[in-house]
Enzyme design. Structure first.
Site, short mmCIF file in Angstrom:
data_model
loop_
_atom_site.label_atom_id
_atom_site.label_comp_id
_atom_site.label_asym_id
_atom_site.label_seq_id
_atom_site.Cartn_x
_atom_site.Cartn_y
_atom_site.Cartn_z
N CYS A 63 0.84 -1.13 0.09
CA CYS A 63 -0.09 -0.08 0.11
C CYS A 63 0.93 1.19 0.00
CB CYS A 63 -0.90 0.12 1.26
SG CYS A 63 -1.87 -1.57 1.20
N HIS A 79 -3.35 7.09 2.97
CA HIS A 79 -3.91 5.78 2.51
C HIS A 79 -5.31 5.29 3.00
CE1 HIS A 79 -4.39 1.72 1.22
NE2 HIS A 79 -3.82 1.12 2.36
N ASN A 93 -10.39 -0.30 -0.03
CA ASN A 93 -9.09 -0.18 0.09
C ASN A 93 -8.04 -0.68 -1.22
OD1 ASN A 93 -6.03 -0.61 0.56
ND2 ASN A 93 -6.39 -1.65 2.59
O1 UT7 Z 1 -3.86 -1.51 3.48
C1 UT7 Z 1 -2.97 -2.08 4.19
C2 UT7 Z 1 -3.33 -1.78 5.69
N1 UT7 Z 1 -4.28 -2.34 5.97
C3 UT7 Z 1 -5.05 -1.88 6.94
O2 UT7 Z 1 -4.60 -0.87 7.67
C4 UT7 Z 1 -6.23 -2.51 7.58
C5 UT7 Z 1 -6.01 -2.56 9.13
N2 UT7 Z 1 -7.15 -3.30 9.89
C6 UT7 Z 1 -8.35 -2.79 9.91
O3 UT7 Z 1 -8.87 -1.86 9.01
C7 UT7 Z 1 -9.45 -3.70 10.82
O4 UT7 Z 1 -8.52 -4.21 11.66
C8 UT7 Z 1 -10.18 -4.33 10.03
C9 UT7 Z 1 -11.37 -3.51 9.24
C10 UT7 Z 1 -9.85 -5.23 9.09
C11 UT7 Z 1 -11.26 -5.16 11.09
O5 UT7 Z 1 -11.94 -4.23 12.20
P1 UT7 Z 1 -11.61 -4.55 13.73
O6 UT7 Z 1 -12.39 -3.40 14.19
O7 UT7 Z 1 -10.15 -4.51 13.78
O8 UT7 Z 1 -12.41 -5.80 13.89
P2 UT7 Z 1 -11.80 -7.27 14.67
O9 UT7 Z 1 -10.75 -7.83 13.73
O10 UT7 Z 1 -11.29 -6.63 15.82
O11 UT7 Z 1 -13.40 -7.95 14.88
C12 UT7 Z 1 -14.22 -7.29 15.66
C13 UT7 Z 1 -15.30 -8.33 15.30
C14 UT7 Z 1 -14.95 -10.06 15.54
O12 UT7 Z 1 -16.01 -10.67 16.13
P3 UT7 Z 1 -15.90 -10.87 17.80
O13 UT7 Z 1 -14.63 -11.63 18.26
O14 UT7 Z 1 -15.84 -9.58 18.56
O15 UT7 Z 1 -17.21 -11.62 18.03
C15 UT7 Z 1 -14.94 -10.37 14.15
O16 UT7 Z 1 -15.10 -11.97 14.12
O17 UT7 Z 1 -16.03 -8.24 13.94
C16 UT7 Z 1 -15.86 -9.63 13.42
N3 UT7 Z 1 -15.57 -9.58 12.00
C17 UT7 Z 1 -16.65 -9.25 10.99
N4 UT7 Z 1 -17.99 -9.17 11.31
C18 UT7 Z 1 -18.86 -9.05 10.12
C19 UT7 Z 1 -14.42 -9.43 11.16
N5 UT7 Z 1 -14.63 -9.30 10.08
C20 UT7 Z 1 -16.05 -9.07 9.95
C21 UT7 Z 1 -16.78 -8.89 8.89
N6 UT7 Z 1 -18.27 -8.76 8.96
N7 UT7 Z 1 -16.45 -8.47 7.38
#
Ligand code: UT7
Length: 301
Positions: free
Chosen positions: A88, A228, A258
């Protein structure tokens, strides 16, 4: 395709729409369109471009480079060309490289492209990634100037200790396709989003402070932050660390998601065409991605 919903995606990421290539479109086709528009905007002819740098992790082929294909499509007959793999942060690595080439007098007109067909490496059964990524391209042309403007400072950094937080584990020389049980495994990008998130906020802010310091510019004099577009919460948190108010933060993540290396140049182009950047404005660009890699560049437009 996966267990997700619009509310989760919008509230956690800020993404509402994404653009996905047609099956018969490759990265070079999007890069061609972006490169053509950049030349039109700059009033530059294809034969004037003397170097081409393309930031991408989704070249048309593993060999040759995407840049060679793009060079052919754009008719850049007088150019050297290379791809640059910094995920990225690929576009900003290209900008910093072009800046260095220009400053030593090596080249006079360098085209830098950020392009990704992320749909070609996205696993649409993996909800950790498939709700985030889109396809796109953006391009700039960089040339020397005697005026008090241009690229004031750049900063590039990487930390390979965390390579496995965002990577394509299979299909390279470490795990060749012919050795895999399922060749499909070789394609897909995998991400530990939570961990990447933490690094992204910290490092984009840090890299931005470094370029501001190098140029002797206070953040309050910035016109626009072009970051980004990976997650609206990451951009907000970065801006907060830099004490940049919301109205100076450019956002288009809702429309594209993204797009990796294409993200910053697409945002820069939109900001410019929307009149949000004018001659003399200070613009801070920053990006973070797999590698881990990150970068910032400060420009006076
Ligand atoms: O481009 C290169 C750099 N990339 C980035 O900068 C991406 C960085 N990361 C992020 O933007 C975020 O971490 C994400 C958008 C990928 C995920 O968001 P988050 O707030 O960190 O969510 P999480 O991984 O902590 O998950 C929270 C909850 C989990 O459920 P529980 O364990 O709380 O019950 C996940 O299983 O959300 C759940 N979850 C989803 N639910 C619905 C994870 N992905 C999804 C989804 N739909 N697609």
């Amino acid at each position: 395709m996966v267990d997700t919903n619009d509310e989760w995606i919008v509230s956690r990421t800020g993404i509402k729409e994404r653009h996905i290539c047609a099956k018969d479109e490759a990265s070079s086709d999007m890069a061609y369109e972006a490169g053509k528009k950049a030349m039109e905007m700059a009033g530059v002819k294809p034969e004037e471009i003397d170097f081409l740098i393309t930031g991408t992790v989704t070249p048309d082929y593993r060999c040759p480079s995407a840049s060679c294909i793009i060079q052919r499509k754009l008719g850049l007959i007088n150019t050297g060309a290379m791809d640059l793999v910094a995920a990225c942060a690929g576009f900003l690595h290209g900008v910093a490289t072009a800046d260095a080439f220009i400053k030593i007098g090596k080249y006079k007109k360098i085209m830098v492209i950020g392009v990704e067909k992320l749909s070609s490496i996205t696993d649409y059964t993996d909800r950790n990634t498939c709700v985030l990524f889109g396809d796109g391209a953006g391009a700039v042309i960089i040339e020397p100037t005697e005026e008090n403007k241009g690229i004031l400072a750049t900063y590039l950094k990487s930390d390979g200790r965390h390579s496995e937080l965002l990577w394509i584990p299979n299909g390279g020389s470490a795990a060749p396709i012919q050795d895999l049980d399922d060749p499909k495994e070789s394609i897909f990008l995998k991400m530990n989003g939570k961990e990447v998130y933490k690094h992204a906020v910290r490092e984009m802010a840090d890299a931005s402070l470094k370029v501001l310091k190098e140029a002797g510019v206070e953040a309050e004099y910035l016109k626009l932050l072009v970051a980004h577009q990976a997650n609206i919460r990451i951009i907000d948190a970065t801006a907060k660390r830099l004490k940049i108010p919301k109205e100076k933060v450019f956002l288009n993540i809702a429309k594209y998601g993204n797009t990796s290396a294409a993200s910053v140049p697409i945002a820069l182009d939109e900001a410019l065409r929307e009149g949000k950047i004018e001659e003399g404005d200070l613009v801070l660009m920053t990006a973070f991605g797999g590698g881990l890699t990150w970068a910032s560049a400060l420009i006076r437009w």
